[in-house]
Enzyme design. Structure first.
Site, PDB file in Angstrom:
ATOM      1  N   GLY A 197       0.776  -1.224   0.000  1.00 46.20           N
ATOM      2  CA  GLY A 197       0.000   0.000   0.000  1.00 46.20           C
ATOM      3  C   GLY A 197       0.809   1.275   0.000  1.00 46.20           C
ATOM      4  CD  GLU A 224       1.236  -9.073   0.905  1.00 49.28           C
ATOM      5  OE1 GLU A 224       0.233  -8.339   0.727  1.00 49.28           O
ATOM      6  OE2 GLU A 224       1.164 -10.200   1.408  1.00 49.28           O
ATOM      7  N   GLY A 266       3.082  -3.106  -4.606  1.00 52.42           N
ATOM      8  CA  GLY A 266       2.594  -3.290  -5.972  1.00 52.42           C
ATOM      9  C   GLY A 266       2.735  -1.988  -6.735  1.00 52.42           C
ATOM     10  NE  ARG A 299      -5.718   4.265  -9.050  1.00 56.85           N
ATOM     11  CZ  ARG A 299      -5.232   5.402  -8.610  1.00 56.85           C
ATOM     12  NH1 ARG A 299      -4.835   6.339  -9.474  1.00 56.85           N
ATOM     13  NH2 ARG A 299      -5.120   5.637  -7.307  1.00 56.85           N
ATOM     14  CE1 TYR A 320     -10.747   2.842  -5.726  1.00 52.48           C
ATOM     15  CE2 TYR A 320      -8.700   3.092  -6.954  1.00 52.48           C
ATOM     16  CZ  TYR A 320      -9.657   2.275  -6.365  1.00 52.48           C
ATOM     17  OH  TYR A 320      -9.511   0.922  -6.411  1.00 52.48           O
ATOM     18  CB  CYS A 351     -21.930   7.486 -23.757  1.00 49.27           C
ATOM     19  SG  CYS A 351     -23.491   8.354 -23.940  1.00 49.27           S
ATOM     20  CD  GLU A 352     -21.568   6.770 -17.873  1.00 53.80           C
ATOM     21  OE1 GLU A 352     -21.885   7.608 -17.001  1.00 53.80           O
ATOM     22  OE2 GLU A 352     -22.260   5.775 -18.152  1.00 53.80           O
TER      23      GLU A 352
END
Length: 446
Positions: free
Chosen positions: A262, A304, A306, A344, A348, A375-376
């Site tokens: 993270g 971990e 990423g 994202r 978010y 179309c958004e």
């Protein structure tokens, strides 16, 4: 990171490529952005746009940075950030382990012969088929996430004659300072077994009661895109204390402690990414002190990362299609991709940095919103940015720090094919994930 309430000030130099935000080999040559020694104009010509571009030297160097900072511990790359066969090969070359969160991710790793003993399998709802495949492959660790999974895994291990190494995912109650959708250690969410409510201690009892399972450690993950390292330190202290309680209750000393990942990266100017060496030293110091004070041996740590490995080395390249001035507000710059290749911002409220990539410009800054072709109205790639006022259709723009989660979360919304992923290094480019075609989208339909 939440959307900014006020538009940012225009940078002093719209052509500047900030080292903290762009891949380590990024520069401008004859005005154009180059990555890995390759001109983005050549990339667009040879591979089309939108295009994910991954700086191989950047990604490999960050793998080595983590391995060096956490020397004596295990570094397992979190495959959910971005996984493909070539990434797995790089991990193997650099000596890292791998975390997978599904049977599909496990299949990618096994398909290129990655050592199964260096694989950890995560997931809050692993199917019988996924658990069986992991057992058959002989993965190094399985992280259990519920009482049901403990019983399910125990049954399968007995039936298959296996004794897997098991870790228990502990919800430590740490409130990570990040978006609620990517905070994962508070009690009211789907992951893990609560430390504060006693579920983690009960999970320890249940695993120890099954001789076909080998309990080797505890696991914690407090969230993603975290730049305040205090949360990691609190979680480490609480897990170390749980190790002490397990020793006192069961007479069992667990040899491993997984503190998850993270670790945040820089997306826009002013973002502070944690110093990995300082973080590593701090976590080791905390765990060592708690365990030594309690008379316990210090467990072997696993982390971990990423996003911290693959995120900064990726950019996404687009071609401008329309430039629409909304009087008195801003200019909307529409490109040939959008939320299907980077969701994202919509999901978010993530922030990004974007630049005119195909040329330099001395034109005045123009407050802009970089948007896609879907179309958004929420199809936004960069909410607030500045481009030169002479930006025009046909120009190439690049968005930085897109190596993590963009391709992993990509979709075919509005039937847009997913872009290719190209690795660049030493002035050469090669496709590592083929871009989809319309034929790919129609395949399988009856």
């Amino acid at each position: 990171m939440l959307p900014q309430e006020r538009p940012p000030q225009a940078p002093a130099d719209l052509n500047r490529i900030q080292p903290a935000i762009w891949p380590r080999t990024s520069t401008r040559t004859d005005g154009a952005l180059t990555v890995g020694g390759v001109d983005v104009r050549d990339l667009a010509r040879d591979f089309g746009t939108p295009l994910y571009v991954l700086d191989e030297d950047d990604v490999r160097s960050r793998m080595r940075d983590y391995a060096e900072a956490f020397a004596g511990s295990d570094v397992h790359y979190a495959g959910k950030a971005f996984l493909c066969k070539e990434i797995v090969r790089w991990l193997h070359d650099e000596g890292l382990g791998l975390d997978v969160a599904s049977g599909g991710e496990l299949a990618v790793a096994l398909s290129v012969g990655f050592p199964p003993e260096r694989i950890t399998v995560h997931g809050n709802n692993k199917s019988v088929a996924e658990l069986s495949r992991a057992l058959e492959a002989g993965v190094g660790h399985l992280v259990v996430d519920s009482f049901e999974e403990i019983a399910r895994l125990g049954y399968l291990a007995e039936q298959m004659g296996k004794r897997p190494k098991v870790m228990i995912r502990v919800t430590t109650g740490v409130e990570a300072h990040t978006h609620e959708f990517i905070a994962t250690a508070h009690d009211d969410q789907k992951f893990g077994l609560s430390l504060g409510h006693g579920a983690a201690a009960e999970a320890v009892r249940r695993v120890l009661a099954l001789p076909q399972l080998e309990l080797v450690g505890l696991h914690s993950h407090i969230g993603s895109q975290i730049v305040d390292t205090g949360g990691f330190e609190v979680a480490a202290r609480r897990l170390a204390r749980l190790l002490v309680e397990i020793k006192d209750e069961h007479g069992v000393v667990l040899p491993e402690l997984d503190l998850g990942g993270g670790y945040g990266i820089a997306y826009v100017e002013g973002d502070d990414a944690p110093d990995i060496k300082e973080l590593a030293d701090g976590l080791r110091e905390i765990v060592t002190k708690v365990c030594v004070d309690a008379g316990l041996p210090v467990p072997r740590l696993t982390v971990e990362p990423g996003r911290g490995i693959v995120g900064p080395g990726g950019i996404t390249l687009y071609e401008v299609g329309t430039v629409k001035d909304v009087e008195g507000l801003r200019t909307y710059v529409s490109v040939d991709g959008g939320m299907s290749d980077n969701v994202r911002t919509a999901l978010y409220g993530a922030d990004y940095t974007a630049v005119l990539a195909s040329r330099a410009s001395d034109a005045a800054p123009m407050l802009s919103r970089l948007v896609g072709k879907h179309c958004e109205s929420g199809d936004i790639l960069v909410r607030d940015c500045h481009f030169p006022a002479d930006l025009a259709p046909g120009d190439l723009v690049a968005v930085s720090s897109t190596g993590a989660y963009c391709r992993s979360l990509a979709s075919n919304y509005n039937y847009l094919p997913k872009p290719a992923v190209v690795a660049v290094s030493g002035g050469k480019a090669r496709v590592i994930v083929r871009g989809e075609t319309e034929e790919d989208l129609l395949r399988g339909q009856l």
